[in-house]
Design an enzyme around this catalytic site. Structure first.
Site, PDB file in Angstrom:
ATOM      1  N   HIS A  13      71.469  27.032  77.203  1.00  0.00           N
ATOM      2  CA  HIS A  13      71.636  27.264  75.760  1.00  0.00           C
ATOM      3  C   HIS A  13      72.122  28.652  75.393  1.00  0.00           C
ATOM      4  O   HIS A  13      72.418  28.915  74.240  1.00  0.00           O
ATOM      5  CB  HIS A  13      70.335  26.990  75.009  1.00  0.00           C
ATOM      6  CG  HIS A  13      69.352  28.119  75.112  1.00  0.00           C
ATOM      7  ND1 HIS A  13      68.629  28.354  76.238  1.00  0.00           N
ATOM      8  CD2 HIS A  13      68.993  29.091  74.244  1.00  0.00           C
ATOM      9  CE1 HIS A  13      67.845  29.401  76.047  1.00  0.00           C
ATOM     10  NE2 HIS A  13      68.058  29.881  74.855  1.00  0.00           N
TER      11      HIS A  13
HETATM   12  N1  UDP Z   1      61.210  24.245  75.923  1.00  0.00           N
HETATM   13  C1  UDP Z   1      60.666  23.038  75.517  1.00  0.00           C
HETATM   14  N2  UDP Z   1      61.479  21.935  75.547  1.00  0.00           N
HETATM   15  C2  UDP Z   1      62.756  21.967  75.974  1.00  0.00           C
HETATM   16  C3  UDP Z   1      63.291  23.210  76.404  1.00  0.00           C
HETATM   17  C4  UDP Z   1      62.483  24.337  76.350  1.00  0.00           C
HETATM   18  O1  UDP Z   1      59.496  22.947  75.151  1.00  0.00           O
HETATM   19  O2  UDP Z   1      63.434  20.937  75.938  1.00  0.00           O
HETATM   20  C5  UDP Z   1      60.343  25.432  75.852  1.00  0.00           C
HETATM   21  C6  UDP Z   1      60.221  26.184  77.139  1.00  0.00           C
HETATM   22  O3  UDP Z   1      59.273  25.590  77.968  1.00  0.00           O
HETATM   23  C7  UDP Z   1      59.826  27.569  76.648  1.00  0.00           C
HETATM   24  C8  UDP Z   1      60.591  27.701  75.371  1.00  0.00           C
HETATM   25  O4  UDP Z   1      60.920  26.373  74.956  1.00  0.00           O
HETATM   26  O5  UDP Z   1      58.456  27.638  76.392  1.00  0.00           O
HETATM   27  C9  UDP Z   1      61.832  28.512  75.678  1.00  0.00           C
HETATM   28  O6  UDP Z   1      62.731  28.367  74.733  1.00  0.00           O
HETATM   29  P1  UDP Z   1      64.281  28.626  74.957  1.00  0.00           P
HETATM   30  O7  UDP Z   1      64.668  28.372  76.362  1.00  0.00           O
HETATM   31  O8  UDP Z   1      64.939  27.851  73.883  1.00  0.00           O
HETATM   32  O9  UDP Z   1      64.435  30.162  74.556  1.00  0.00           O
HETATM   33  P2  UDP Z   1      64.431  31.523  75.367  1.00  0.00           P
HETATM   34  O10 UDP Z   1      63.148  31.591  76.138  1.00  0.00           O
HETATM   35  O11 UDP Z   1      65.649  31.574  76.203  1.00  0.00           O
HETATM   36  O12 UDP Z   1      64.449  32.565  74.283  1.00  0.00           O
END
Ligand code: UDP
Length: 356
Positions: A206
């Site tokens: 993403h």
């Molecule tokens: N997550 C979730 N479902 C999904 C994908 C991610 O619950 O289909 C959770 C993941 O386990 C983590 C959080 O969303 O706790 C991370 O979000 P993301 O990857 O969107 O953002 P980043 O951490 O890169 O800011």
């Protein structure tokens, strides 16, 4: 009793906020939540509030689908109005999104103390919107709650010891979430029956630098297609990535599912062979659940995972992704290392907030 306003808007912030909201309840702090609306699909927002029992937002700003400037500006406007009425004792923000910066800026201009959870992280890549957001937020925060020693060092290197802010290492609130919700996930999730695979790689894609750059995106799709020939790759796909693939008529060969709730995500993390991601949070969650990780970025804020042999940075080149995957299959790592605290990060954070 302290009155705190929390500003959230994106999926990773819901996961983090769940841990502090619970502690606010336990330690007698009155919290009101502003949801900016950055993520609004039910499976990107509502499901987290329900499963993780996060208090219903007191305010919904419904701001999304705009360019960075317009989005941040509208949030700033909306949050300021609420803060003027509510006059909280502090404003709590998480991580590095536009909601984080807007919340911090609105509060700082009104001389309301700003609390930043996940302070001090740096990728040293100023092309990332997240890096801009986190640097600016840190600079105007009064309480900087850092997850790691590296985060503390980053702030010191930028001269933060000369500023008025208080810097504390409290550990990683995502570790708290993983520990607390793991048992509930076992009871509530049926995702493993649904996907019905015994050996699979869990992927997420993403990050803007990957989704918005056609060469990076194609490198990732080809790399994951290649791995999928021998080991199934399952990707709960972020809406942004899904839209771009649709627009460009790209149909991956690996398994795509809708974004899943946190309980399902925990079960996928627990059961997978390994993780391939460009997410910040998912890199750590791979470690929490004892899985090797390949990160499809050139750099990471979570450098301790790379240094200690839990994570390989592959970038987005398909050959590099496949060779990082092959290398990680051979690794035997000791996942008992304590890198992020032991589930007390939110408790410590709330104690610091009370003392503010
Ligand atoms: N997550 C979730 N479902 C999904 C994908 C991610 O619950 O289909 C959770 C993941 O386990 C983590 C959080 O969303 O706790 C991370 O979000 P993301 O990857 O969107 O953002 P980043 O951490 O890169 O800011």
């Amino acid at each position: 009793m302290k009155n705190i306003i929390t500003v959230v808007g994106a999926r990773p912030q819901f996961v983090k906020a769940a841990t502090l909201s619970r502690q606010f309840g336990l330690q007698g702090v009155n919290e009101k939540i502003i949801h900016t609306g950055q993520h609004y699909d039910a499976n990107m927002s509502e499901v987290f509030f329900e499963e993780m029992e996060i208090p219903k937002p007191a305010y919904q700003l419904d701001i999304h689908g705009l360019n960075h400037g317009a989005m941040t500006g509208k949030m700033l406007w909306g949050i300021e109005e609420i803060l003027i009425n509510e006059k909280p004792d502090g404003v709590l923000v998480y991580g590095d999104t536009n909601s984080t910066l807007a919340g911090a800026l609105a509060a700082a201009k009104l001389h309301i103390p700003v609390i930043h959870v996940e302070a001090g992280l740096r990728s040293f890549n100023m092309q990332m919107p997240e890096e801009v957001n986190r640097i600016l937020t840190d600079r105007i925060s009064d309480l900087l709650l850092c997850p790691t020693d590296t985060a503390i060092d980053n702030l010191k290197n930028e001269g933060f010891s000369n500023f008025h802010s208080r810097i504390v290492k409290n550990g990683d609130v995502m570790q708290d979430a993983a520990l607390y919700y793991a048992r509930k996930a076992e009871q509530k999730s049926d995702i493993l029956q649904k996907i019905n695979l015994s050996n699979f790689v869990l992927g997420t894609i993403h990050r803007q630098e990957n989704t918005d750059n056609p060469e990076n995106l194609m490198g990732i799709i080809h790399g994951l297609n290649e791995i999928n020939r021998n080991t199934a790759v399952v990707v709960p796909l972020h809406p942004r990535t899904r839209n771009i693939l649709k627009q460009q008529n790209i149909i991956p060969e690996f398994t795509i599912i809708d974004p899943v709730g946190y309980f399902d995500m925990i079960m996928l993390l627990k059961s997978c062979n390994m993780v391939i991601t460009d997410s910040g949070g998912v890199q750590k969650e791979a470690f929490f659940f004892g899985k090797q990780c390949v990160t499809m970025r050139e750099e990471t804020e979570w450098v301790e995972l790379v240094k200690n042999g839990f994570n390989i940075l592959s970038g987005s080149n398909s050959d590099k992704i496949v060779s990082a995957f092959n290398e990680s299959q051979l690794r035997k790592s000791d996942f008992t290392m304590n890198l992020y605290g032991q589930g007390q990060a939110a408790e410590l954070a709330v104690r610091e907030i009370i003392a503010l």
